[in-house]
Scaffold this motif. Structure first.
Motif, PDB file in Angstrom:
ATOM      1  N   GLY A  55     -62.902  31.068   9.494  1.00 52.71           N
ATOM      2  CA  GLY A  55     -62.645  29.837   8.766  1.00 52.71           C
ATOM      3  C   GLY A  55     -63.416  28.727   9.428  1.00 52.71           C
ATOM      4  O   GLY A  55     -64.186  28.944  10.381  1.00 52.71           O
ATOM      5  N   THR A  56     -63.261  27.526   8.943  1.00 53.52           N
ATOM      6  CA  THR A  56     -63.870  26.356   9.578  1.00 53.52           C
ATOM      7  C   THR A  56     -62.879  25.200   9.533  1.00 53.52           C
ATOM      8  O   THR A  56     -62.031  25.131   8.640  1.00 53.52           O
ATOM      9  N   LEU A  57     -63.006  24.319  10.483  1.00 52.04           N
ATOM     10  CA  LEU A  57     -62.245  23.075  10.484  1.00 52.04           C
ATOM     11  C   LEU A  57     -63.112  21.962   9.912  1.00 52.04           C
ATOM     12  O   LEU A  57     -64.342  22.004  10.002  1.00 52.04           O
ATOM     13  N   GLY A  58     -62.468  20.955   9.339  1.00 45.84           N
ATOM     14  CA  GLY A  58     -63.187  19.827   8.776  1.00 45.84           C
ATOM     15  C   GLY A  58     -63.845  18.977   9.842  1.00 45.84           C
ATOM     16  O   GLY A  58     -63.868  19.306  11.030  1.00 45.84           O
ATOM     17  N   LEU A  59     -64.399  17.862   9.417  1.00 48.80           N
ATOM     18  CA  LEU A  59     -65.112  16.973  10.329  1.00 48.80           C
ATOM     19  C   LEU A  59     -64.222  16.545  11.486  1.00 48.80           C
ATOM     20  O   LEU A  59     -63.005  16.442  11.355  1.00 48.80           O
ATOM     21  N   TRP A  60     -64.865  16.310  12.627  1.00 48.94           N
ATOM     22  CA  TRP A  60     -64.174  15.804  13.814  1.00 48.94           C
ATOM     23  C   TRP A  60     -62.973  16.672  14.183  1.00 48.94           C
ATOM     24  O   TRP A  60     -61.842  16.198  14.315  1.00 48.94           O
ATOM     25  N   ALA A  61     -63.249  17.968  14.337  1.00 56.65           N
ATOM     26  CA  ALA A  61     -62.248  18.953  14.774  1.00 56.65           C
ATOM     27  C   ALA A  61     -61.099  19.105  13.787  1.00 56.65           C
ATOM     28  O   ALA A  61     -60.012  19.548  14.159  1.00 56.65           O
ATOM     29  N   GLY A  62     -61.334  18.742  12.526  1.00 56.81           N
ATOM     30  CA  GLY A  62     -60.290  18.895  11.511  1.00 56.81           C
ATOM     31  C   GLY A  62     -59.123  17.954  11.698  1.00 56.81           C
ATOM     32  O   GLY A  62     -58.011  18.233  11.208  1.00 56.81           O
ATOM     33  N   ARG A  63     -59.352  16.810  12.329  1.00 58.85           N
ATOM     34  CA  ARG A  63     -58.251  15.917  12.688  1.00 58.85           C
ATOM     35  C   ARG A  63     -57.919  14.882  11.612  1.00 58.85           C
ATOM     36  O   ARG A  63     -56.967  14.111  11.778  1.00 58.85           O
ATOM     37  N   VAL A  64     -58.666  14.836  10.513  1.00 56.64           N
ATOM     38  CA  VAL A  64     -58.367  13.874   9.445  1.00 56.64           C
ATOM     39  C   VAL A  64     -57.130  14.346   8.681  1.00 56.64           C
ATOM     40  O   VAL A  64     -57.036  15.508   8.282  1.00 56.64           O
ATOM     41  N   ARG A  65     -56.196  13.445   8.483  1.00 58.58           N
ATOM     42  CA  ARG A  65     -54.937  13.758   7.801  1.00 58.58           C
ATOM     43  C   ARG A  65     -54.786  12.906   6.536  1.00 58.58           C
ATOM     44  O   ARG A  65     -55.424  11.861   6.387  1.00 58.58           O
TER      45      ARG A  65
ATOM     46  N   THR B 277     -56.113   6.156   7.123  1.00 61.12           N
ATOM     47  CA  THR B 277     -56.850   5.127   6.403  1.00 61.12           C
ATOM     48  C   THR B 277     -58.318   5.185   6.810  1.00 61.12           C
ATOM     49  O   THR B 277     -58.704   5.916   7.743  1.00 61.12           O
ATOM     50  N   LEU B 278     -59.131   4.393   6.144  1.00 60.35           N
ATOM     51  CA  LEU B 278     -60.542   4.313   6.527  1.00 60.35           C
ATOM     52  C   LEU B 278     -60.678   3.859   7.969  1.00 60.35           C
ATOM     53  O   LEU B 278     -61.491   4.394   8.732  1.00 60.35           O
ATOM     54  N   ALA B 279     -59.859   2.874   8.379  1.00 53.04           N
ATOM     55  CA  ALA B 279     -59.915   2.396   9.761  1.00 53.04           C
ATOM     56  C   ALA B 279     -59.571   3.511  10.749  1.00 53.04           C
ATOM     57  O   ALA B 279     -60.191   3.638  11.813  1.00 53.04           O
ATOM     58  N   ASP B 280     -58.596   4.342  10.394  1.00 52.48           N
ATOM     59  CA  ASP B 280     -58.229   5.470  11.253  1.00 52.48           C
ATOM     60  C   ASP B 280     -59.409   6.418  11.428  1.00 52.48           C
ATOM     61  O   ASP B 280     -59.693   6.903  12.534  1.00 52.48           O
ATOM     62  N   ILE B 281     -60.096   6.704  10.332  1.00 52.34           N
ATOM     63  CA  ILE B 281     -61.192   7.667  10.400  1.00 52.34           C
ATOM     64  C   ILE B 281     -62.381   7.086  11.141  1.00 52.34           C
ATOM     65  O   ILE B 281     -63.051   7.787  11.908  1.00 52.34           O
ATOM     66  N   LEU B 282     -62.644   5.808  10.979  1.00 54.12           N
ATOM     67  CA  LEU B 282     -63.733   5.185  11.735  1.00 54.12           C
ATOM     68  C   LEU B 282     -63.433   5.211  13.231  1.00 54.12           C
ATOM     69  O   LEU B 282     -64.337   5.418  14.050  1.00 54.12           O
ATOM     70  N   ALA B 283     -62.169   5.037  13.581  1.00 58.25           N
ATOM     71  CA  ALA B 283     -61.791   5.132  14.996  1.00 58.25           C
ATOM     72  C   ALA B 283     -61.968   6.563  15.496  1.00 58.25           C
ATOM     73  O   ALA B 283     -62.450   6.798  16.615  1.00 58.25           O
ATOM     74  N   LEU B 284     -61.595   7.529  14.676  1.00 56.27           N
ATOM     75  CA  LEU B 284     -61.787   8.934  15.031  1.00 56.27           C
ATOM     76  C   LEU B 284     -63.264   9.250  15.175  1.00 56.27           C
ATOM     77  O   LEU B 284     -63.680   9.937  16.127  1.00 56.27           O
ATOM     78  N   ARG B 285     -64.060   8.748  14.267  1.00 55.27           N
ATOM     79  CA  ARG B 285     -65.515   8.941  14.332  1.00 55.27           C
ATOM     80  C   ARG B 285     -66.074   8.430  15.653  1.00 55.27           C
ATOM     81  O   ARG B 285     -66.942   9.051  16.260  1.00 55.27           O
ATOM     82  N   GLY B 286     -65.554   7.297  16.112  1.00 53.66           N
ATOM     83  CA  GLY B 286     -66.028   6.725  17.362  1.00 53.66           C
ATOM     84  C   GLY B 286     -65.737   7.593  18.566  1.00 53.66           C
ATOM     85  O   GLY B 286     -66.454   7.524  19.581  1.00 53.66           O
ATOM     86  N   GLN B 287     -64.706   8.420  18.487  1.00 50.85           N
ATOM     87  CA  GLN B 287     -64.378   9.310  19.608  1.00 50.85           C
ATOM     88  C   GLN B 287     -65.388  10.442  19.753  1.00 50.85           C
ATOM     89  O   GLN B 287     -65.426  11.099  20.794  1.00 50.85           O
ATOM     90  N   TYR B 288     -66.186  10.679  18.713  1.00 54.13           N
ATOM     91  CA  TYR B 288     -67.164  11.771  18.739  1.00 54.13           C
ATOM     92  C   TYR B 288     -68.590  11.229  18.654  1.00 54.13           C
ATOM     93  O   TYR B 288     -69.491  11.911  18.156  1.00 54.13           O
ATOM     94  N   ALA B 289     -68.795  10.014  19.130  1.00 51.18           N
ATOM     95  CA  ALA B 289     -70.127   9.414  19.097  1.00 51.18           C
ATOM     96  C   ALA B 289     -71.099  10.235  19.939  1.00 51.18           C
ATOM     97  O   ALA B 289     -70.721  10.834  20.946  1.00 51.18           O
ATOM     98  N   GLY B 290     -72.353  10.265  19.504  1.00 50.58           N
ATOM     99  CA  GLY B 290     -73.379  10.962  20.263  1.00 50.58           C
ATOM    100  C   GLY B 290     -73.783  12.296  19.689  1.00 50.58           C
ATOM    101  O   GLY B 290     -74.812  12.867  20.069  1.00 50.58           O
ATOM    102  N   GLY B 291     -72.999  12.824  18.774  1.00 50.79           N
ATOM    103  CA  GLY B 291     -73.341  14.087  18.103  1.00 50.79           C
ATOM    104  C   GLY B 291     -73.058  13.956  16.632  1.00 50.79           C
ATOM    105  O   GLY B 291     -72.852  12.867  16.111  1.00 50.79           O
ATOM    106  N   GLY B 292     -73.037  15.079  15.940  1.00 52.78           N
ATOM    107  CA  GLY B 292     -72.679  15.058  14.529  1.00 52.78           C
ATOM    108  C   GLY B 292     -71.181  15.169  14.352  1.00 52.78           C
ATOM    109  O   GLY B 292     -70.436  15.416  15.309  1.00 52.78           O
ATOM    110  N   PRO B 293     -70.699  15.033  13.133  1.00 58.56           N
ATOM    111  CA  PRO B 293     -69.257  15.125  12.870  1.00 58.56           C
ATOM    112  C   PRO B 293     -68.767  16.551  12.625  1.00 58.56           C
ATOM    113  O   PRO B 293     -67.562  16.779  12.583  1.00 58.56           O
TER     114      PRO B 293
END
Length: 316
Positions: free
Chosen positions: A38-48, A52-68
């Protein structure tokens, strides 16, 4: 032939944002084996759903430097040598129950209408895998689940970010790579080292706002086999009805030229003259834009097997 079960666990059988030829295989299979994973979604499958958009942008920032993208693998194929091709047949794909489409704010977006939606937005989808539909408010979308990312390890030393596709495959986002499709990847490292990820419940050609209906893939059932001494320059895709070449480049024109050139070369190996091959590409080829949002533009060119000498029997 053996069927392997490969669970998905970040840090053990899956990584986020990058892949390389230096990573140890999480599984080794034989030519012709099947893998149920199987596969997990973007950013280790942590989007629930509640994010909100703000939540996901914050999550995106935790994985800066690579792809999602969360990538399952690498899977080594015993005996795969440089110059061979991996034929990865997609047998079954089942998406998870939750998906989302994300248009990031204009400052970070690669969506084609980012200037019209400078604040960005987020849509959550409920996915009914049995009914094959995804719903969000007034939208009801027919699902065609597929992995947007399928790659072998690149030849160059890594790690490599997961966003830009290349001769190794990667983030191709070809929406036709659904169950019943086979993708052929040039082996660039011993063992091939196959990675899969970027689950999509549905995607339009182009992936125009930057994302598809992103989701986990609860089931991704693959058959992996070897084609000896294929010496592919780029990935190819086959179905029972069509053969397809992939073109990648910095511009649409460059990508189109590469997909057409590879198809013309392929058709000549199937017995056509160079002129007939070029004519067939022009009068019967179906050129589609795969994606325009991954820094590298992707297109794919398909030709019906009914137009081929001997119907391309060696490419099944």
């Amino acid at each position: 032939m053996r069927i392997h079960q490969l669970p998905v666990e970040v840090g053990r059988t899956a990584t986020v944002g990058s892949f390389s030829g230096e990573q140890a295989p999480v599984l080794t299979v034989a030519d012709g084996d099947e893998v149920v994973t199987g596969t997990l979604g973007l950013w280790a499958g942590r989007v629930r759903r509640e994010h909100t958009l703000a939540d996901i942008l914050a999550l995106r920032g935790q994985y800066a430097g690579g792809g999602p993208h969360t990538l399952t693998g690498p899977i080594a194929v015993d005996g795969a040598r440089v110059g061979d091709a991996l034929r990865v047949e997609i047998i079954r794909v089942r998406p998870g129950a939750h998906g989302y489409n994300l248009a990031t704010p204009a400052g970070v977006s690669r969506g084609v209408l980012a200037d019209r939606f400078p604040a960005g937005f987020l849509r959550h989808f409920d996915i009914d895998a049995d009914r094959q539909v995804a719903t969000s408010g007034a939208l009801t979308i027919r699902t065609r689940p597929f992995p947007g990312f399928i790659a072998v390890a690149p030849q160059a030393p890594g790690p490599h970010g997961s966003v830009e596709p290349g001769p190794f495959g990667g983030n191709l986002d070809i929406a036709e790579m659904v169950a019943g499709t086979a993708i052929w990847l040039p082996v660039l490292r011993e063992g091939g080292l196959l990675y899969v990820g970027d689950g999509h419940a549905a995607q339009g050609n182009g992936e125009l706002n930057g994302t598809a209906i992103e989701c986990d893939l609860d089931v991704l059932h693959l058959r992996v086999s070897l084609a000896r001494s294929a010496w592919l320059r780029m990935p190819r895709v086959t179905t029972a009805d069509e053969i397809t070449t992939v073109g990648l480049g910095p511009t649409l024109e460059a990508a189109v030229q590469r997909a057409t050139g590879d198809m013309a070369d392929w058709l000549t190996t199937l017995g056509m003259t160079a002129e007939d091959a070029y004519v067939l590409c022009s009068v019967a080829g179906r050129m589609s834009v795969s994606q325009v949002v991954n820094r590298v533009v992707g297109v794919h060119l398909s030709v019906s097997r009914g137009e081929l000498p001997g119907q391309g029997a060696q490419w099944r």
